[in-house]
Design an enzyme around this catalytic site. Structure first.
Site, short mmCIF file in Angstrom:
data_model
loop_
_atom_site.label_atom_id
_atom_site.label_comp_id
_atom_site.label_asym_id
_atom_site.label_seq_id
_atom_site.Cartn_x
_atom_site.Cartn_y
_atom_site.Cartn_z
N MET A 38 0.75 -1.18 -0.30
CA MET A 38 0.12 0.05 0.10
C MET A 38 0.86 1.33 0.14
O MET A 38 0.25 2.31 0.21
CB MET A 38 -0.90 -0.03 1.27
CG MET A 38 -1.82 -1.07 1.22
SD MET A 38 -2.99 -0.97 -0.41
CE MET A 38 -3.20 -2.79 -0.54
N CYS A 39 2.06 1.17 -0.42
CA CYS A 39 2.97 2.24 -0.49
C CYS A 39 2.74 3.00 -1.75
O CYS A 39 2.88 2.15 -2.47
CB CYS A 39 4.41 2.08 -0.14
SG CYS A 39 5.11 2.12 1.55
N MET A 86 8.63 4.95 5.23
CA MET A 86 8.66 3.57 4.81
C MET A 86 9.86 3.40 4.02
O MET A 86 10.47 2.31 4.14
CB MET A 86 7.41 3.04 3.97
CG MET A 86 6.12 2.91 4.84
SD MET A 86 6.15 1.82 6.39
CE MET A 86 6.54 0.40 5.62
N GLU A 87 10.28 4.28 3.38
CA GLU A 87 11.79 4.30 2.51
C GLU A 87 12.76 4.14 3.51
O GLU A 87 13.89 3.60 3.32
CB GLU A 87 11.43 5.49 1.31
CG GLU A 87 10.82 5.34 0.34
CD GLU A 87 9.13 5.56 0.68
OE1 GLU A 87 8.35 5.33 -0.24
OE2 GLU A 87 8.80 5.96 1.71
N ASP A 98 23.70 -11.10 5.05
CA ASP A 98 24.12 -12.07 4.02
C ASP A 98 25.52 -12.01 3.73
O ASP A 98 26.22 -13.30 3.50
CB ASP A 98 23.45 -11.55 2.63
CG ASP A 98 23.93 -12.33 1.52
OD1 ASP A 98 23.55 -13.57 1.52
OD2 ASP A 98 24.15 -11.78 0.57
#
Length: 185
Positions: free
Chosen positions: A103-104, A139-140, A154
């Site tokens: 929903m962004c 959100m970013e 990783d």
């Protein structure tokens, strides 16, 4: 006879008409903006909001053993410069947040910066995202920190598999109707 493994079957077959929705009174009363009148997900219309300068700062941390931290500091990992790769990965992720979080909105980012700090128990990460737009960049910034942390994991997992990514959180945001927010802790 069905040869399907019964251990992989749900104990109760789900029935669509019984699926709870966000329309139930307790959730509906919470005024969630990404929920329509039927309790289903929706993308908020930001088209009538004014374009303003927005900024957000997020933080997180990767906990690791002193030996792993020493490898990162010395550039001795098998995959190369851990923080350089994590920085690029975080910036790339911030630019793709709308593809990752359903929903962004796509936000025209004007800048993203990621910084790292060596601490005795791991690596602290901070990201700042900026734009001029109708919606914020929280959100970013959060996505940038998350993907930078995942990249560190990783790149170091061949040395240590029990690292912990923790405390990914919004530290500060500015701009828009809700104004300025600064985390208290």
């Amino acid at each position: 006879m069905d040869d399907t493994n019964d251990a992989l079957r749900p104990a109760v077959e789900p029935r669509c008409e019984e699926t709870p929705t966000l329309a139930s009174a307790s959730i509906r009363d919470a005024e969630l903006t990404h929920v329509n009148e039927q309790g289903r997900a929706r993308m908020v219309d930001v088209g009538t909001k004014p374009v303003t300068a927005r900024a957000a700062r997020a933080a997180g941390k990767v906990l690791m053993a002193p030996s792993t931290l020493a490898l990162v500091r010395s550039g001795g990992t098998r995959k190369g410069d851990v923080l350089a790769v994590a920085q690029v990965a975080g910036i790339m992720a911030a630019k793709r947040t709308a593809e990752l979080v359903p929903m962004c909105h796509q936000v025209p980012l004007s800048g993203v910066d990621i910084s790292f700090a060596y601490e005795p128990d791991g690596i602290a990460i901070e990201a700042v995202a900026r734009c001029k737009g109708e919606t914020g960049v929280e959100m970013e910034a959060l996505t940038a920190v998350s993907v930078a942390a995942l990249t560190i994991y990783d790149m170091c997992k061949s040395h240590q598999r029990d690292m912990v990514i923790e405390r990914v959180r919004l530290m500060e945001k500015d701009g828009g109707r809700s104004g300025h927010f600064v985390r208290e802790d």
